[in-house]
Design a protein around this motif. Structure first.
Motif, PDB file in Angstrom:
ATOM      1  N   GLY A   1       5.755  -7.730   8.395  1.00 36.51           N
ATOM      2  CA  GLY A   1       5.352  -6.450   7.807  1.00 36.51           C
ATOM      3  C   GLY A   1       6.534  -5.519   7.670  1.00 36.51           C
ATOM      4  N   ARG A   2       6.421  -4.660   6.679  1.00 36.43           N
ATOM      5  CA  ARG A   2       7.457  -3.641   6.446  1.00 36.43           C
ATOM      6  C   ARG A   2       6.743  -2.294   6.295  1.00 36.43           C
TER       7      ARG A   2
ATOM      8  N   GLY B   1      -6.623 -10.236   2.236  1.00 37.37           N
ATOM      9  CA  GLY B   1      -6.454 -10.947   3.511  1.00 37.37           C
ATOM     10  C   GLY B   1      -5.144 -10.630   4.194  1.00 37.37           C
ATOM     11  N   ARG B   2      -4.275  -9.878   3.520  1.00 37.16           N
ATOM     12  CA  ARG B   2      -2.998  -9.556   4.134  1.00 37.16           C
ATOM     13  C   ARG B   2      -2.404  -8.300   3.507  1.00 37.16           C
ATOM     14  N   LEU B   3      -1.431  -7.738   4.212  1.00 37.86           N
ATOM     15  CA  LEU B   3      -0.685  -6.598   3.680  1.00 37.86           C
ATOM     16  C   LEU B   3       0.753  -6.766   4.160  1.00 37.86           C
TER      17      LEU B   3
ATOM     18  N   LEU C   1       0.851  -1.195   0.000  1.00 38.25           N
ATOM     19  CA  LEU C   1       0.000   0.000   0.000  1.00 38.25           C
ATOM     20  C   LEU C   1       0.886   1.244   0.000  1.00 38.25           C
ATOM     21  N   ILE C   2       0.605   2.149  -0.928  1.00 37.54           N
ATOM     22  CA  ILE C   2       1.373   3.391  -1.032  1.00 37.54           C
ATOM     23  C   ILE C   2       0.395   4.557  -0.909  1.00 37.54           C
ATOM     24  N   THR C   3       0.725   5.529  -0.078  1.00 40.94           N
ATOM     25  CA  THR C   3      -0.154   6.702   0.042  1.00 40.94           C
ATOM     26  C   THR C   3       0.374   7.835  -0.841  1.00 40.94           C
TER      27      THR C   3
ATOM     28  N   LYS D   1      -2.246  -3.784  12.074  1.00 47.69           N
ATOM     29  CA  LYS D   1      -3.296  -4.738  12.457  1.00 47.69           C
ATOM     30  C   LYS D   1      -3.396  -5.864  11.428  1.00 47.69           C
ATOM     31  N   LEU D   2      -3.251  -5.513  10.166  1.00 43.80           N
ATOM     32  CA  LEU D   2      -3.299  -6.542   9.116  1.00 43.80           C
ATOM     33  C   LEU D   2      -2.013  -7.374   9.104  1.00 43.80           C
TER      34      LEU D   2
END
Lengths: 100, 227
Positions: free
Chosen positions: B118-119, B65-67, B2-4, B110-111
Protein backbone atom coordinates in the motif's frame (compact mmCIF):
# COMPACT_ATOMS: atom_id res chain seq x y z
CA UNK A 1 -28.64 -12.64 14.88
CA UNK A 2 -25.88 -15.13 14.09
CA UNK A 3 -25.66 -17.96 16.64
CA UNK A 4 -22.40 -18.94 18.26
CA UNK A 5 -21.85 -21.79 15.80
CA UNK A 6 -22.19 -19.44 12.84
CA UNK A 7 -19.81 -16.96 14.45
CA UNK A 8 -17.26 -19.72 14.97
CA UNK A 9 -17.54 -20.63 11.30
CA UNK A 10 -17.01 -16.99 10.33
CA UNK A 11 -13.89 -16.95 12.51
CA UNK A 12 -12.67 -20.15 10.85
CA UNK A 13 -13.14 -18.45 7.51
CA UNK A 14 -11.19 -15.44 8.84
CA UNK A 15 -8.45 -17.86 9.92
CA UNK A 16 -8.29 -19.22 6.35
CA UNK A 17 -7.87 -15.67 5.00
CA UNK A 18 -5.36 -14.82 7.69
CA UNK A 19 -3.23 -17.91 7.04
CA UNK A 20 -3.30 -17.09 3.33
CA UNK A 21 -1.97 -13.56 3.75
CA UNK A 22 0.83 -14.71 6.04
CA UNK A 23 2.67 -17.35 4.02
CA UNK A 24 5.71 -18.73 5.76
CA UNK A 25 4.26 -18.07 9.22
CA UNK A 26 2.90 -20.81 11.48
CA UNK A 27 -0.78 -21.19 10.50
CA UNK A 28 -3.55 -20.84 13.09
CA UNK A 29 -5.54 -24.03 13.50
CA UNK A 30 -9.30 -23.90 13.17
CA UNK A 31 -10.41 -24.89 16.64
CA UNK A 32 -12.31 -23.02 19.32
CA UNK A 33 -9.55 -23.98 21.76
CA UNK A 34 -6.73 -22.45 19.72
CA UNK A 35 -4.87 -19.97 21.95
CA UNK A 36 -4.56 -16.76 19.96
CA UNK A 37 -2.78 -14.32 22.23
CA UNK A 38 -0.96 -14.30 25.52
CA UNK A 39 1.01 -17.14 27.09
CA UNK A 40 1.22 -20.01 24.57
CA UNK A 41 -0.59 -17.97 21.91
CA UNK A 42 0.12 -18.27 18.21
CA UNK A 43 -0.02 -14.52 17.51
CA UNK A 44 2.37 -11.71 18.28
CA UNK A 45 0.91 -8.23 18.77
CA UNK A 46 1.05 -7.33 15.07
CA UNK A 47 -0.45 -10.68 14.17
CA UNK A 48 -3.30 -10.04 16.60
CA UNK A 49 -3.97 -6.63 15.00
CA UNK A 50 -4.12 -8.21 11.55
CA UNK A 51 -6.33 -11.05 12.75
CA UNK A 52 -8.77 -8.65 14.41
CA UNK A 53 -9.04 -6.61 11.20
CA UNK A 54 -9.52 -9.76 9.11
CA UNK A 55 -12.23 -10.97 11.52
CA UNK A 56 -14.06 -7.62 11.48
CA UNK A 57 -14.04 -7.64 7.68
CA UNK A 58 -15.28 -11.23 7.55
CA UNK A 59 -18.10 -10.50 10.00
CA UNK A 60 -19.16 -7.49 7.92
CA UNK A 61 -19.09 -9.57 4.73
CA UNK A 62 -21.05 -12.51 6.16
CA UNK A 63 -23.59 -10.69 8.30
CA UNK A 64 -23.63 -7.10 7.04
CA UNK A 65 -22.94 -5.95 10.59
CA UNK A 66 -19.98 -3.69 11.36
CA UNK A 67 -18.54 -4.26 14.79
CA UNK A 68 -15.41 -2.95 16.47
CA UNK A 69 -13.62 -5.73 18.29
CA UNK A 70 -10.73 -3.82 19.81
CA UNK A 71 -12.33 -1.04 21.80
CA UNK A 72 -11.64 0.20 25.31
CA UNK A 73 -14.03 -2.28 26.85
CA UNK A 74 -12.33 -5.26 25.19
CA UNK A 75 -8.95 -4.04 26.42
CA UNK A 76 -10.13 -3.55 29.99
CA UNK A 77 -11.89 -6.89 30.49
CA UNK A 78 -10.30 -9.05 33.18
CA UNK A 79 -10.40 -12.05 30.84
CA UNK A 80 -9.22 -10.98 27.40
CA UNK A 81 -11.69 -11.82 24.63
CA UNK A 82 -8.69 -12.41 22.37
CA UNK A 83 -7.35 -15.31 24.41
CA UNK A 84 -8.79 -18.12 22.27
CA UNK A 85 -10.93 -18.50 19.16
CA UNK A 86 -13.77 -19.60 21.45
CA UNK A 87 -13.56 -16.57 23.77
CA UNK A 88 -13.47 -14.30 20.73
CA UNK A 89 -16.59 -15.98 19.34
CA UNK A 90 -18.33 -15.42 22.69
CA UNK A 91 -17.34 -11.75 22.67
CA UNK A 92 -18.57 -11.25 19.11
CA UNK A 93 -21.84 -12.99 20.03
CA UNK A 94 -22.30 -10.55 22.90
CA UNK A 95 -21.48 -7.48 20.76
CA UNK A 96 -23.96 -8.58 18.10
CA UNK A 97 -26.68 -9.18 20.69
CA UNK A 98 -26.12 -5.65 21.99
CA UNK A 99 -26.52 -4.20 18.51
CA UNK A 100 -29.97 -5.73 18.13
CA UNK B 1 -6.50 4.36 -6.13
CA UNK B 2 -8.61 6.51 -3.84
CA UNK B 3 -8.38 10.31 -3.80
CA UNK B 4 -10.26 12.51 -1.34
CA UNK B 5 -11.56 15.98 -2.12
CA UNK B 6 -11.93 15.48 -5.86
CA UNK B 7 -14.68 17.98 -6.65
CA UNK B 8 -12.25 20.78 -7.41
CA UNK B 9 -8.68 22.08 -7.27
CA UNK B 10 -5.81 19.67 -6.76
CA UNK B 11 -8.10 16.67 -6.18
CA UNK B 12 -9.94 17.18 -9.48
CA UNK B 13 -6.62 17.53 -11.29
CA UNK B 14 -5.17 14.39 -9.68
CA UNK B 15 -8.31 12.39 -10.60
CA UNK B 16 -7.83 13.19 -14.27
CA UNK B 17 -4.07 12.77 -14.09
CA UNK B 18 -4.19 9.28 -12.60
CA UNK B 19 -7.25 8.13 -14.54
CA UNK B 20 -5.32 9.00 -17.70
CA UNK B 21 -2.38 6.98 -16.43
CA UNK B 22 -4.70 3.95 -16.29
CA UNK B 23 -5.54 3.80 -12.60
CA UNK B 24 -9.03 2.84 -11.50
CA UNK B 25 -9.74 5.98 -9.49
CA UNK B 26 -12.27 6.29 -6.68
CA UNK B 27 -12.90 9.84 -5.53
CA UNK B 28 -15.01 11.55 -2.93
CA UNK B 29 -16.18 14.96 -1.83
CA UNK B 30 -19.22 16.46 -0.15
CA UNK B 31 -20.89 17.16 -3.47
CA UNK B 32 -20.81 15.70 -6.97
CA UNK B 33 -18.05 16.34 -9.49
CA UNK B 34 -18.54 18.24 -12.74
CA UNK B 35 -16.36 15.91 -14.80
CA UNK B 36 -16.80 12.44 -16.20
CA UNK B 37 -13.96 9.98 -16.62
CA UNK B 38 -14.16 6.43 -17.87
CA UNK B 39 -12.29 4.85 -14.97
CA UNK B 40 -13.48 7.18 -12.23
CA UNK B 41 -16.20 6.53 -9.66
CA UNK B 42 -17.40 9.20 -7.28
CA UNK B 43 -18.81 9.05 -3.74
CA UNK B 44 -20.56 11.97 -2.07
CA UNK B 45 -19.73 11.99 1.63
CA UNK B 46 -18.37 13.88 4.60
CA UNK B 47 -14.88 12.47 5.13
CA UNK B 48 -15.14 12.91 8.90
CA UNK B 49 -18.35 10.87 9.14
CA UNK B 50 -17.26 7.36 10.11
CA UNK B 51 -20.44 5.61 8.96
CA UNK B 52 -20.28 7.15 5.50
CA UNK B 53 -16.58 6.41 5.19
CA UNK B 54 -17.05 2.76 6.22
CA UNK B 55 -19.86 2.35 3.70
CA UNK B 56 -17.65 3.71 0.92
CA UNK B 57 -14.79 1.36 1.79
CA UNK B 58 -17.22 -1.56 1.82
CA UNK B 59 -18.25 -0.60 -1.72
CA UNK B 60 -14.62 -0.36 -2.84
CA UNK B 61 -13.83 -3.73 -1.29
CA UNK B 62 -16.78 -5.32 -3.06
CA UNK B 63 -15.91 -3.65 -6.37
CA UNK B 64 -12.15 -4.26 -6.41
CA UNK B 65 -11.18 -6.41 -3.44
CA UNK B 66 -8.10 -4.28 -2.99
CA UNK B 67 -6.74 -0.76 -2.75
CA UNK B 68 -3.15 0.12 -3.62
CA UNK B 69 -2.98 3.90 -3.23
CA UNK B 70 -4.68 6.47 -1.01
CA UNK B 71 -4.18 10.19 -1.60
CA UNK B 72 -5.58 12.17 1.34
CA UNK B 73 -5.98 15.46 -0.49
CA UNK B 74 -9.19 16.78 1.07
CA UNK B 75 -8.63 19.67 3.41
CA UNK B 76 -10.04 23.00 4.50
CA UNK B 77 -8.35 26.21 5.58
CA UNK B 78 -9.51 29.45 7.10
CA UNK B 79 -7.54 32.67 7.05
CA UNK B 80 -8.30 34.35 10.36
CA UNK B 81 -6.54 35.86 13.34
CA UNK B 82 -6.87 33.47 16.26
CA UNK B 83 -8.92 36.03 18.18
CA UNK B 84 -11.43 36.04 15.37
CA UNK B 85 -11.58 32.31 14.72
CA UNK B 86 -15.02 30.87 15.58
CA UNK B 87 -15.20 27.57 17.40
CA UNK B 88 -17.20 26.04 14.54
CA UNK B 89 -14.43 26.92 12.08
CA UNK B 90 -11.76 25.40 14.32
CA UNK B 91 -13.87 22.26 14.83
CA UNK B 92 -14.46 21.92 11.09
CA UNK B 93 -10.74 22.14 10.34
CA UNK B 94 -9.93 19.49 12.96
CA UNK B 95 -12.71 17.18 11.74
CA UNK B 96 -11.82 17.39 8.06
CA UNK B 97 -8.05 17.66 8.18
CA UNK B 98 -7.22 15.39 11.10
CA UNK B 99 -10.16 13.05 11.70
CA UNK B 100 -10.82 12.66 7.97
CA UNK B 101 -7.18 11.81 7.27
CA UNK B 102 -7.11 9.39 10.20
CA UNK B 103 -10.29 7.57 9.13
CA UNK B 104 -9.12 7.15 5.55
CA UNK B 105 -5.65 5.98 6.58
CA UNK B 106 -7.17 3.42 8.96
CA UNK B 107 -9.71 1.99 6.53
CA UNK B 108 -7.35 2.05 3.55
CA UNK B 109 -4.67 0.22 5.54
CA UNK B 110 -7.20 -2.50 6.42
CA UNK B 111 -7.70 -3.13 2.71
CA UNK B 112 -4.04 -2.75 1.79
CA UNK B 113 -2.75 -5.19 4.42
CA UNK B 114 -4.58 -8.05 2.72
CA UNK B 115 -2.09 -7.82 -0.14
CA UNK B 116 0.86 -6.65 1.92
CA UNK B 117 1.16 -3.56 -0.27
CA UNK B 118 0.00 0.00 0.00
CA UNK B 119 0.96 3.59 -0.60
CA UNK B 120 -0.60 6.39 1.45
CA UNK B 121 0.14 10.02 0.63
CA UNK B 122 -1.12 12.66 3.06
CA UNK B 123 -1.24 16.41 2.56
CA UNK B 124 0.84 18.67 4.77
CA UNK B 125 1.42 22.37 4.08
CA UNK B 126 4.26 24.87 4.11
CA UNK B 127 2.09 26.91 6.50
CA UNK B 128 3.32 24.61 9.30
CA UNK B 129 7.12 25.05 8.98
CA UNK B 130 6.64 28.73 8.01
CA UNK B 131 4.46 29.27 11.11
CA UNK B 132 2.08 31.26 9.00
CA UNK B 133 0.21 33.97 10.88
CA UNK B 134 -3.53 33.91 10.27
CA UNK B 135 -3.55 30.16 9.69
CA UNK B 136 -3.14 28.91 13.26
CA UNK B 137 -5.75 26.14 13.18
CA UNK B 138 -4.92 25.12 9.61
CA UNK B 139 -1.17 24.93 10.33
CA UNK B 140 -1.80 23.10 13.61
CA UNK B 141 -4.11 20.58 11.96
CA UNK B 142 -1.50 19.87 9.30
CA UNK B 143 1.19 19.52 11.97
CA UNK B 144 -1.03 16.76 13.34
CA UNK B 145 -1.16 15.21 9.86
CA UNK B 146 2.66 15.21 9.77
CA UNK B 147 2.76 13.48 13.14
CA UNK B 148 0.12 10.98 12.04
CA UNK B 149 2.11 10.29 8.88
CA UNK B 150 5.32 9.61 10.78
CA UNK B 151 3.76 7.33 13.39
CA UNK B 152 1.63 5.43 10.86
CA UNK B 153 4.73 4.91 8.74
CA UNK B 154 6.15 2.88 11.60
CA UNK B 155 2.92 1.10 12.53
CA UNK B 156 2.10 0.11 8.95
CA UNK B 157 5.59 -0.75 7.70
CA UNK B 158 5.24 -4.42 8.77
CA UNK B 159 2.17 -4.61 6.50
CA UNK B 160 4.04 -3.42 3.40
CA UNK B 161 2.39 0.01 3.52
CA UNK B 162 4.33 3.26 3.16
CA UNK B 163 2.97 6.55 4.50
CA UNK B 164 4.39 9.87 3.32
CA UNK B 165 3.24 13.46 2.96
CA UNK B 166 3.61 16.18 0.40
CA UNK B 167 3.70 19.78 1.63
CA UNK B 168 2.58 22.06 -1.18
CA UNK B 169 3.31 25.76 -1.40
CA UNK B 170 0.34 27.97 -2.29
CA UNK B 171 -1.31 26.78 -5.49
CA UNK B 172 -3.93 28.90 -7.22
CA UNK B 173 -7.04 27.07 -5.99
CA UNK B 174 -10.22 27.94 -4.09
CA UNK B 175 -8.38 27.24 -0.83
CA UNK B 176 -6.41 30.50 -1.07
CA UNK B 177 -9.04 32.57 -2.88
CA UNK B 178 -9.83 34.66 0.19
CA UNK B 179 -6.20 35.31 1.16
CA UNK B 180 -5.08 38.90 0.37
CA UNK B 181 -2.60 39.16 -2.49
CA UNK B 182 0.11 40.89 -0.44
CA UNK B 183 -0.12 38.15 2.20
CA UNK B 184 0.35 35.53 -0.48
CA UNK B 185 3.32 37.33 -2.01
CA UNK B 186 4.96 37.68 1.41
CA UNK B 187 4.53 33.97 1.96
CA UNK B 188 5.92 33.01 -1.42
CA UNK B 189 8.96 35.25 -0.89
CA UNK B 190 9.95 33.01 2.03
CA UNK B 191 10.36 30.01 -0.28
CA UNK B 192 13.79 29.17 -1.74
CA UNK B 193 12.09 29.19 -5.14
CA UNK B 194 9.61 32.08 -4.90
CA UNK B 195 6.71 31.14 -7.15
CA UNK B 196 3.24 29.64 -6.87
CA UNK B 197 3.22 25.88 -7.00
CA UNK B 198 1.28 24.12 -9.69
CA UNK B 199 -0.62 20.86 -9.87
CA UNK B 200 2.18 19.11 -11.73
CA UNK B 201 4.64 19.91 -8.91
CA UNK B 202 2.39 18.01 -6.52
CA UNK B 203 1.73 15.12 -8.90
CA UNK B 204 5.49 14.75 -9.36
CA UNK B 205 6.00 14.17 -5.63
CA UNK B 206 3.06 11.78 -5.44
CA UNK B 207 4.40 9.83 -8.43
CA UNK B 208 7.64 9.39 -6.51
CA UNK B 209 5.95 8.28 -3.28
CA UNK B 210 3.61 5.75 -4.94
CA UNK B 211 6.12 4.23 -7.30
CA UNK B 212 6.80 0.53 -6.60
CA UNK B 213 10.50 1.42 -6.35
CA UNK B 214 9.76 3.71 -3.38
CA UNK B 215 9.19 0.79 -1.00
CA UNK B 216 12.04 2.05 1.21
CA UNK B 217 10.62 5.59 1.45
CA UNK B 218 8.26 6.11 4.37
CA UNK B 219 7.51 8.62 7.12
CA UNK B 220 8.81 11.46 4.94
CA UNK B 221 7.38 14.92 4.46
CA UNK B 222 8.46 16.59 1.24
CA UNK B 223 7.90 20.36 1.18
CA UNK B 224 7.86 22.03 -2.20
CA UNK B 225 9.55 25.28 -3.11
CA UNK B 226 12.56 24.74 -0.86
CA UNK B 227 10.72 25.43 2.39
Amino acid sequence: MADREKILNILFSAIDDFNEIRPGEAPISKSKDTILFGSGGVLDSMGLVTFIVTSEQKIAEETGISITLADERAMSLRNSPFRTVGTLADYIHMLMAEQE
Amino acid sequence: MLITGTSRGIGAFLSGYYAEKGYQVFGCSRGPVDFELENYRHFCLDISDEKQVLAMFTDIRKACGRLDVLINNAGIASMNHVLLTPYATARGIVDTNIIGTFLFCREAAKLMQRHNFGRIVNFATVATPLKLEGEAMYAASKAAVVSLTQVLARELAPLGITVNAVGPTPVKTDLIRSVPREKMEALISRQAIPRFGNMEDIANVIDFFISPESDFITGQVLYLGGV
